[in-house]
Design an enzyme around this catalytic site. Structure first.
Site, PDB file in Angstrom:
ATOM      1  N   GLY A  91       1.647  -0.835   2.995  1.00 24.71           N
ATOM      2  CA  GLY A  91       1.013  -0.949   2.215  1.00 24.71           C
ATOM      3  C   GLY A  91       0.651  -2.157   1.287  1.00 24.71           C
ATOM      4  O   GLY A  91       1.044  -3.223   1.020  1.00 24.71           O
ATOM      5  N   ASP A 137      -7.448  -0.324   0.384  1.00 27.47           N
ATOM      6  CA  ASP A 137      -6.068  -1.133   0.376  1.00 27.47           C
ATOM      7  C   ASP A 137      -7.913  -2.666  -0.390  1.00 27.47           C
ATOM      8  O   ASP A 137      -6.797  -3.143   0.049  1.00 27.47           O
ATOM      9  CB  ASP A 137      -6.700  -1.776   1.990  1.00 27.47           C
ATOM     10  CG  ASP A 137      -4.853  -0.901   2.848  1.00 27.47           C
ATOM     11  OD1 ASP A 137      -5.574   0.184   2.161  1.00 27.47           O
ATOM     12  OD2 ASP A 137      -3.613  -1.342   2.842  1.00 27.47           O
ATOM     13  N   ASN A 152      -9.557   2.457   2.686  1.00 29.28           N
ATOM     14  CA  ASN A 152      -8.524   3.072   3.115  1.00 29.28           C
ATOM     15  C   ASN A 152      -7.958   3.768   4.088  1.00 29.28           C
ATOM     16  O   ASN A 152      -8.920   3.120   5.171  1.00 29.28           O
ATOM     17  CB  ASN A 152      -8.081   4.401   2.177  1.00 29.28           C
ATOM     18  CG  ASN A 152      -6.569   3.660   1.440  1.00 29.28           C
ATOM     19  OD1 ASN A 152      -5.967   3.990   1.579  1.00 29.28           O
ATOM     20  ND2 ASN A 152      -6.686   5.751   1.716  1.00 29.28           N
TER      21      ASN A 152
HETATM   22  O1  MRU Z   1      -1.685   0.560   7.429  1.00 30.27           O
HETATM   23  P1  MRU Z   1      -0.858   0.414   5.809  1.00 30.27           P
HETATM   24  O2  MRU Z   1       0.351   2.141   5.861  1.00 30.27           O
HETATM   25  O3  MRU Z   1      -0.358  -0.630   5.149  1.00 30.27           O
HETATM   26  O4  MRU Z   1      -1.728   1.773   4.632  1.00 30.27           O
HETATM   27  C1  MRU Z   1      -1.315   1.408   3.943  1.00 30.27           C
HETATM   28  C2  MRU Z   1      -3.277   2.624   3.136  1.00 30.27           C
HETATM   29  O5  MRU Z   1      -3.814   2.994   3.613  1.00 30.27           O
HETATM   30  C3  MRU Z   1      -2.406   2.860   1.215  1.00 30.27           C
HETATM   31  O6  MRU Z   1      -3.488   3.844   1.283  1.00 30.27           O
HETATM   32  C4  MRU Z   1      -3.196   1.424   0.724  1.00 30.27           C
HETATM   33  O7  MRU Z   1      -2.074   0.665   1.601  1.00 30.27           O
HETATM   34  C5  MRU Z   1      -3.097   1.791  -0.633  1.00 30.27           C
HETATM   35  S1  MRU Z   1      -1.337   1.383  -0.934  1.00 30.27           S
HETATM   36  C6  MRU Z   1      -0.597   1.971  -2.083  1.00 30.27           C
END
Ligand code: MRU
Length: 356
Positions: free
Chosen positions: A52, A240, A250
């Site tokens: 995240g 992201d 995202n």
């Molecule tokens: O690969 P991840 O689990 O880190 O991806 C997370 C996401 O895509 C979230 O939507 C993003 O980081 C937003 S965090 C509030």
């Protein structure tokens, strides 16, 4: 937010050790983990024990604290900052947090440096909690509006996990949902499973359950028909990296959900703290898209009938698989950006009105 009724943050610092919740073990096991070196933090980010965008930024900030504890030396610190930025490429929060820390720490050669580093890492975490809370209060207005018009449960679709587990507390996409629930507004969340790592099923559904919020896990391809049937009132996702143009990177699959929402006139909101805005890149094709190990697709992990966690191969042994972790939703499909400063149009103009 709560786990088994007990309040937690996703990361904290105690006796010169960084403590995290190991998210690769959820939902079946709740395990906290100690990070003692900068390499431990890099490993935790790469293996997605923490994940995240805001949380990996905070972890990187604490990674620099640990590097100073290991060796108070400017070249060691610089190398640590470069390695941390490389640990995951798409989320801009990682670079944002490391740059913010290095602005305070570069060139400081006194013993004061450790105190400065701890204070700044803590400030990054506290600010994230504050911003995510404000995102929630701003997004709450949209949910309230829908509720007042409908006078019935508001059905919200979300993708991946932009919940409190992706931040320090509250989450981004989930924060308006938590605030609505606390205000007594009836909400129900359609949780995209989010293949291949299933952050929706494993993390979003888990945290909503812990807070007592009604939710249903759906396969990633189900959102379209639910929208056609009028069973989705709005979508909210996290991001992201959001460009100043309003284009949004995202979790893979977000773009397809935004297309379906656009076709069905379902409002599609993206929630983010300002640490997720990339003011430099102008073209979304320049956003680095992380490609992860194809084993995340070809293998799946779960509880077997003896309650033991087991990993199994689900693809033909000889098949190749491509595992792109993120996609980009062009601004034209985004109804609005929910930030700590308010809600704006997904455009350069909209963002500049809020953040000068
Ligand atoms: O690969 P991840 O689990 O880190 O991806 C997370 C996401 O895509 C979230 O939507 C993003 O980081 C937003 S965090 C509030």
């Amino acid at each position: 937010m709560k786990i088994n009724g007990k309040e937690f943050r996703t990361i904290w610092f105690e006796n010169n050790i960084v403590k995290i919740i190991d998210q690769t073990k959820l939902p079946h096991q709740f395990i906290t983990k100690d990070l003692k070196t900068v390499d431990d933090t890099i490993e935790a980010i790469k293996t997605m024990q923490v994940r995240g965008a805001p949380l990996i930024g905070a972890t990187a900030a604490y990674g620099l604290v640990l590097s100073i504890i290991e060796k108070n030396d400017q070249s060691f610190l610089k190398k640590a900052s470069e390695d941390l930025i490389k640990s995951r490429p798409t989320a801009i929060n990682l670079k944002w947090a490391v740059d913010r820390m290095m602005k305070k720490l570069s060139g400081v050669n006194t013993n004061e440096i450790l105190k400065l580093a701890i204070n700044e890492a803590e400030a990054i975490c506290d600010e994230d909690v504050d911003f995510c809370k404000k995102i929630g209060l701003n997004g709450l207005k949209i949910i309230e509006e829908i509720y007042n018009a409908k006078r019935d449960t508001v059905n919200i679709l979300t993708h991946c996990n932009a919940g409190w587990l992706a931040t320090i507390d509250w989450g981004t996409a989930t924060s308006p949902i938590y605030h609505a629930h606390q205000k007594g507004i009836k909400v129900h969340v359609w949780v995209d499973e989010t293949r291949p790592r299933n952050q929706g099923a494993n993390l979003t559904s888990y945290e909503l359950n812990e807070e007592g919020i009604s939710n249903t896990i759906i396969a990633d391809n189900t959102g379209g028909i639910l929208m056609q049937r009028g069973e989705v009132d709005m979508c909210i996702t996290g991001t992201d990296r959001t460009l100043s143009t309003g284009d949004v990177a995202n979790k893979i699959g977000t773009y397809l959900k935004a297309l379906a929402a656009y076709d069905n006139k379902v409002p599609f909101y993206v929630a983010l703290p300002s640490s997720t805005i990339d003011w430099n890149l102008k073209k979304f094709k320049d956003i680095p898209i992380e490609e992860r190990n194809s084993e995340e697709l070809s293998h799946i992990e779960g509880l077997d009938k003896n309650n033991k966690i087991t990993k199994v191969l689900i693809y033909p042994k000889k098949s190749k698989a491509l595992n792109l972790a993120f996609d980009i939703t062009p601004a034209k499909y985004v109804t609005g950006l929910i930030t700590e400063k308010g809600i704006c149009e997904a455009s350069e103009e909209g963002l500049k009105k809020l953040f000068r």
